[in-house]
Each structure stands twice: as C-alpha cells, then as structure tokens.
Design an enzyme around this catalytic site. Structure first.
Site, mmCIF file in Angstrom:
data_model
loop_
_atom_site.group_PDB
_atom_site.id
_atom_site.type_symbol
_atom_site.label_atom_id
_atom_site.label_comp_id
_atom_site.label_asym_id
_atom_site.label_seq_id
_atom_site.Cartn_x
_atom_site.Cartn_y
_atom_site.Cartn_z
ATOM 1 N N ASP A 57 45.235 30.856 32.137
ATOM 2 C CA ASP A 57 46.679 30.654 32.166
ATOM 3 C C ASP A 57 47.141 29.659 31.105
ATOM 4 O OD1 ASP A 57 45.383 28.621 33.599
ATOM 5 O OD2 ASP A 57 45.779 29.671 35.464
ATOM 6 N N ASP A 112 41.278 42.009 43.999
ATOM 7 C CA ASP A 112 40.019 42.103 43.268
ATOM 8 C C ASP A 112 38.816 42.164 44.202
ATOM 9 O OD1 ASP A 112 40.730 42.453 40.710
ATOM 10 O OD2 ASP A 112 40.049 40.508 39.962
#
Ligand SMILES: *[C@@H]1O[C@H](CO)[C@@H](O)[C@H](O)[C@H]1NC(C)=O
Length: 734
Positions: free
Chosen positions: A445, A140
C-alpha cells in the site's frame, strides 16, 4: 468564501502554535549539534579509556540526531481538514458518482466470517444512494464458509438496511450497534429492534454452527447454486476463480423489504495455483479492480480490511467532498482515513492505537503533499489507481460516469468475467508494475501511494473526531512485534526499491514529504543505534568507564536539555492525542521492544534478501484471541506466551541491564562509591536504571508470573546465562 461567492466543499486549516513549536525544534537541534561537537572533540586517546565505546556512542548519537531531523518533517507543517457535506448534497446530489467498496479477507479461521460480514453490512448501509454502491468481498481463503456467511448477510441486509435508514442507526455494523444499544433495562427498545436483533442472532448462530462443523451441510448447499463452484476446489492454494453476484443492483427484484433498491454485492475468490505467485493482498486488490470495472465500474474505490467496520455512515460523502470540490478536487488521488481500533485498552500496553501516528504525524504528511496510502480506510480514484498521470487539464465530468452498464445477465457475467481473476492474468502486463497495487513489497500500500504521488497527484488525510473506521489491533506482544516487523521490513525494502523516496521521488514530491517517507522507511535501521545504547553504556558502567560528561561539566547541559526536551515533548504530544501517562510509559517500552526485536529482525531479513538469501512471506495478524488471553489483555498484563527468538533478545537485554544495575548499585552503596557514580556516571547510571524500570513487566513474566502468558523458565535460564556471559567477557576484555 471565495471572491466570486464560491463555497468550497472542504477546508484546510493549519495547526496552531506552529511558530512556538518551530522555535523549540531549533533549540533542540542546537543541543543535538552541541552533543555531536562534544563527542567528536572528546574522543579518549586510549582503548582502555573507552575509545571504541566512545566512537560507537558518536555513531549512535549521530544516527539518533539524523533520524530526529527526519521525524520533524512529520511535525513541521500540520494541517487539518474539514468537509461541508450539506453543500455537496445541495450541488451534486443528482450526479453523485458510483462507489465500489472492496473488502479483503484471507483466512476464515484467523478472520472469522461473522466479523467479515459485519464489516460488509456496515459498508452496505452507508448513507448513499444504494443503486450507486457496490460491495465486493475478496476471499483469498477461498472458503465456502465465508461465502455462506456472505449469502446469509445478503438476506439479512434486506431487513438491516431499511432499519438503518429509518432509525438513523449508528454505527451500522450490526454487532457493534447491538453491543452499544444492548441495555436490558431500556424498555424503549422498539419491537422492530427486538425483531432485527433476533434475526441477527439466529444468523450468527447458523454461521457459527457451520464454522464449528468446519463444513457446509448438504441441506445448505442445495439452497444456493453458488456452492456448486466448490466442486472443483482442492485447497486454499489450488482452485478455480469463484465469482458470485449475490445481489445484482440492476435486477428489479433486488429490493429490500420496504421495496428500495439494494447495493450490488459480489463474492470473489480469485484463481489460485501453487505454481503461480499470488502476490498477497496486492494481487487480490488488482483482481477486484479488474472485476469491478466490468460489473459496476465506480469511479471511486474504497478499500477496507475485513476487520475494519465503518463507524460513520457519512464517510463516503466526506470523501466525495474532496474529490468533487470544483477548485482543488481534480488534483486529489486518494483520501486516507486514519486506522482506529475498537479494542485498545486504556493504557495501551502494546501501543497499538498508533496514536501519535494518526493524530500528529499523518497531519504533518498531509501538510507537505499528502499522507501515504495505508491499505485500508482509503478512497481512491479508479483512474489513478490504474496508473493515470496527473495533468492540469484533467477534470472529471462526474455526471457522465454513471451510464456504463453491461447488458449481460448475472449468469453470463459470472461466466464471462472469471478470466479477469485468473492466476496468470497479470503476467507480462503492467498490472503490479504501473497499474493497480504494486507487487513485491510487504507494504504494497505504501509503495503504491508513493508511486501515485510521484505521478503528480496529491492525497488528503481526513481525521474527523467521530471515527470513520474501527479495526482490531493486535492484542498480544508477539502479534504486535510481528506486525511491526512486517511494516519496518517493508519500509526498508521501499527505500531500496525502484520507487525509493530518497532517490526516485527526488523532484517529484516535496523534500519534506521525501523526508517524511524516509522516516518510515528507516524504522528498521534504528535497531542498531538503539541496541548499542541499551547495552554498551551499561557494560561500561560495570567497568567504571564514563561515556557521558560529568555532571559538573558544561557539556552536561546539552545532554540534559535534549533528553528532557525530547521526552517532555513526546509526553505532551501523547497526552494531547488523548493518551494517558501510563499509556505513554507503556509506549516507551514498546518503542524499545520494537526497535530491539522487530526492527532488528526486519533489518537482518532485508539485508539477507538483498544478498539473495531469503524470500519474504506475509503473515496475517490474528484477529481473535481466546478467553484467557483476552482477560489478561483487559487487565493490561503483557502477553508473551511463547519462546521466540525475539523474546530471547529482549530478555537477554533486560538481564544485562539488571546485572549491571545491581552490581553498580551495590558498589555505589558501599563506601565512597556513591559520590564517584554520582559525579562521573550519573547519566549512564540513570539510563541503566530506566532500562531496568521499563523492563519490569518482562522480569515479572520471567520470574514471578504463573499464568500461560508468562515466559517459559527455560528462557529465563537462557537469558541469565547469556547476560552473565556478556558481562563477564566484557569485564575481562578491559
Ligand atoms: C463510533 O460511532 C458511535 C455512534 O455514532 C459513536 O458514539 C462513537 O463515538 C464512535 N467511535 C469513535 C471512536 O469515534
């Protein structure tokens, strides 16, 4: 063995001593109820006798008791798992499924490329058929430096992988391995090892030099066509998708130096545009899920953070023992391994090893339906990650899954697949809502794992004694506190989200699991009761008003019992998990600091966000530390270093307690005072004294230390003034 001679691939054992523990829990609960009764029945009549302070204590103790009950869900029914990998190879070696491994990195400075490729190499070298392994690096940071490092790693892998297999190397991250085997006196080091180590050192030097220059030289650029993709790159937040298949597992020429197949290796930097939200790691993971579905489409996905090396080359097989078990495998959605750390020091000044969480609490979650998804070190079924609901009829036919392969050449693939990682792909699709990792939460998550469990799936926590993954824990106090702020803030947001474990999960997962999730989601609100308990009793002490029963009163007993039982049990738990006594003491300090700073800020931010004021960001924790800082870390000296609002609060609280303690101690030592303090306010005095004791490193950092990690003297002055103000105004109030 089952009645029909069936041998399972894994086994689940319950913890021993459960009955004893449960009796103990009941006795503590009785004590807590007695405390509540005492509080309710003894409220002082008049304000000047401490009526309001008393009512606040009632509130705080009610909260502590309630929260304690929640945490018992994490301990009530602990289970342990073990696997039988030999049975797996006997029965399924031929039909082992393809496994796609995702490694996520986000910033080439905070997460140095050398560390990233060590992680990549450690997972490429798993003891698993290489033609069935594919490793994807999501960058990223969109950094050509990271790409360059990965390119180097793809060459080095041709030597490293065969060496690992031949010499049964463990662990398979080269840096870790050389670190462990680096014994200059060891004359037995084979020629081959010396050669490999030289290759590695040269590679590391080249990467470090490129990092020092902060750019890739023209000479290097000309060596690989991949660099051409950076021509359209304008910044980390504004660039096209960059997709490079560095090793194509289908290519007959992709062989290591001994002529064996290599795992597929892919670099992906998804498209970023300033005007489109990129959804942090969840966005990256979803792009990887789509991309990999076209390249390798492994039915099992492992994802790890870039600092988290594999420490055990058999972990993939361990995980498959759960998924492929003929009887129970079909209901398991993901297998979570614990997060362990290679850099925690013996006494863990920042309590960063998450010892109790990994060794106790997650086993408890596992006993009531399965652990939450921790975002790293976790194997998923691709299907469930993509939103599939559980059904009893659903059985995976593993052997049918290995066929799908695209015929396009690497060039065509790279060109045709880029769209899958575009910055607008998710818009108006179920991605981020029902498919893939969910968006909009700082702990994407946990909420993703919860949504999977709510769809009827189970999960498994596998914690072998030889650790499967080793990461890097924060090594300064600000880092540790910021990390916990993010976690606690995310947890609280989950509680208020669509997938709240309190409401949405009702009836979809077991009550105990709901409680367990709530215990994590309610980290942040703990700040209120803790702040109250660390300030108000001390201030009342200053005024000579007692908020606890006298030592001669029978009501003293439940207080003494609950407090000592809780702490002795906590200490025993900590030691049982392999900690030290000093480590436990340090963890108590961190408990206090987290609750009075990280959680407080997380709580306030969440409330502000709910009211529509602020946007939350994502802070990556630092993975490297400079020399000075590391040295202090080695010596177990707390690292403050800067003056943040968090530290203002911590130091002010510490100063308030110091002032109260000193004043009362002085009074007590003069004349009859000591008897009065002993009889009426012993608990309050002890509480204040313990707070002073536990804050000792903070006083040191404020007044005694000279190094760079201390607290600035301006903060010392500020906290003294604030503490005196608090004490004086409180005294005047009465
Ligand atoms: C990591 O692997 C090495 C080599 O097998 C082993 O000696 C070590 O104990 C492992 N580390 C942990 C924390 O389990």
């Amino acid at each position: 063995m089952g009645s029909d001679g069936y041998l399972p691939l894994f086994e689940t054992r319950r913890a021993r001593g459960r009955v004893l523990y449960r009796l103990f829990v009941v006795s503590v609960f009785v004590g807590i109820c007695l405390i509540w009764i005492y509080r309710v029945s003894h409220i002082p009549r008049k304000g000047k006798d401490g009526k309001w302070g008393w009512i606040g204590m009632l509130g705080a103790e009610f909260w502590f008791g309630f929260y304690w009950v929640l945490t018992q869900a994490l301990r009530w029914n602990q289970v342990y798992r073990c696997t039988f990998k030999d049975r797996l190879s006997q029965r399924h070696e031929k039909e082992l499924p393809k496994v796609d491994i995702f490694v996520c990195t986000a910033d080439p400075v905070i997460e140095p490329p050398v560390m990233v490729i060590n992680t990549v190499l450690s997972v490429m070298a798993y003891d698993y058929p290489p033609e069935k392994l594919s490793v994807y690096l999501s960058d990223d940071g969109g950094s050509d430096l990271t790409f360059y490092a990965l390119l180097e790693a793809s060459h080095f892998a041709k030597h490293w992988l065969p060496y690992c297999k031949k010499s049964k190397v463990e662990p398979r991250s080269p840096a870790e391995y050389f670190n462990l085997s680096d014994d200059p006196l060891d004359a037995n080091q084979s020629k081959e090892l010396v050669f490999i180590k030289k290759l590695y050192d040269e590679m590391e030097n080249r990467i470090k030099n490129a990092a020092k220059l902060a750019r890739i030289s023209e000479e290097l650029r000309s060596k690989h066509r991949g660099f051409s993709q950076w021509y359209s790159y304008s910044s980390q937040r504004n660039h096209d998708t960059i997709l490079q298949i560095l090793i194509d597992g289908r290519d007959p020429n992709a062989k290591d130096k001994d002529g064996f197949v290599l795992p597929t290796l892919v670099y992906l930097a998804r498209e970023k545009r300033p005007q489109h939200h990129h959804n942090f790691k969840a966005g990256a993971m979803n792009a990887l899920i789509r991309m990999s579905s076209e390249i390798s489409n492994g039915p099992i996905i492992l994802n790890v953070d870039c600092d988290m090396c594999s420490n055990n080359s058999h972990s993939v097989r361990d995980a498959l023992c759960f998924f492929m078990d003929e009887e129970k495998g079909h209901e398991i959605a993901f297998v979570q391994f614990p997060q362990n750390f290679k850099n925690v020091n013996r006494n863990e000044i920042y309590d960063a090893s998450l010892r109790v969480m990994t060794e106790v609490e997650f086993h408890g979650l596992d006993g009531c339906g399965g652990p939450s998804y921790g975002g790293t070190g976790c194997f998923h079924r691709r299907d469930t990650l993509c939103g599939r609901k559980f059904s009893k009829e659903y059985k995976t036919d593993w052997s049918s899954l290995n066929g799908i392969r695209r015929k396009d050449s690497v060039h065509e693939l790279e060109k045709n697949l880029k769209g899958l990682a575009s910055s607008t792909y998710d818009k108006n699709t179920p991605w981020g809502k029902e498919m893939g990792l969910l968006y909009g939460c700082p702990v994407e998550d946990v909420i993703t794992g919860l949504s999977i469990q709510c769809r009827g799936w189970k999960s498994v926590y596998f914690n072998p004694s030889k650790k499967a993954f080793l990461g890097i824990a924060p090594s300064t106090l600000p880092d540790a506190l910021v990390q916990h702020k993010r976690w606690s803030e995310g947890g609280l947001q989950i509680l208020f989200s669509r997938y709240s474990p309190a409401w949405y999960a009702q009836g979809k997962i077991s009550l105990a699991l709901q409680m367990g999730y709530c215990a994590y989601c309610l980290w942040a609100p703990n700040c209120l009761a803790t702040l109250y308990y660390t300030v108000i009793p001390s201030l009342y002490l200053l005024n000579g008003i007692s908020l606890f029963p006298q030592i001669s009163s029978p009501w003293f007993i439940p207080f003494a019992y609950v407090i000592s039982a809780k702490h002795i049990c906590g200490l025993a738990e900590f030691l049982w998990c392999g900690g030290t006594i000093l480590g436990w003491w340090n963890s108590q300090r961190m408990w206090l600091y987290k609750r009075t700073s990280s959680y407080l800020f997380a709580f306030m931010d969440t409330i502000l966000k709910l009211l529509g004021f602020a946007e939350s960001g994502f802070v990556i924790s630092t993975k490297i530390a400079d020399e000075d800082v590391s040295q202090r870390y080695e010596k177990e000296i707390m690292e403050f270093g800067t003056s943040t609002p968090m530290f203002t609060i911590l130091s002010t609280l510490a100063m308030i307690n110091l002032v109260c303690f000193v004043v009362v101690l002085k009074e007590a030592l003069m004349g009859e005072g000591i008897i009065r303090v002993y009889e009426t306010m012993s608990l309050q005095f002890v509480l204040c004294g313990i707070l002073v004791l536990i804050n000792f490193p903070l006083y040191q950092a404020l007044f005694l230390r000279k190094d760079k990690g201390k607290l600035p003297s301006s903060l010392a002055a500020k906290s003294i003034v604030l503490a005196l103000l608090a004490c004086i105004s409180f005294t005047l109030l009465y």
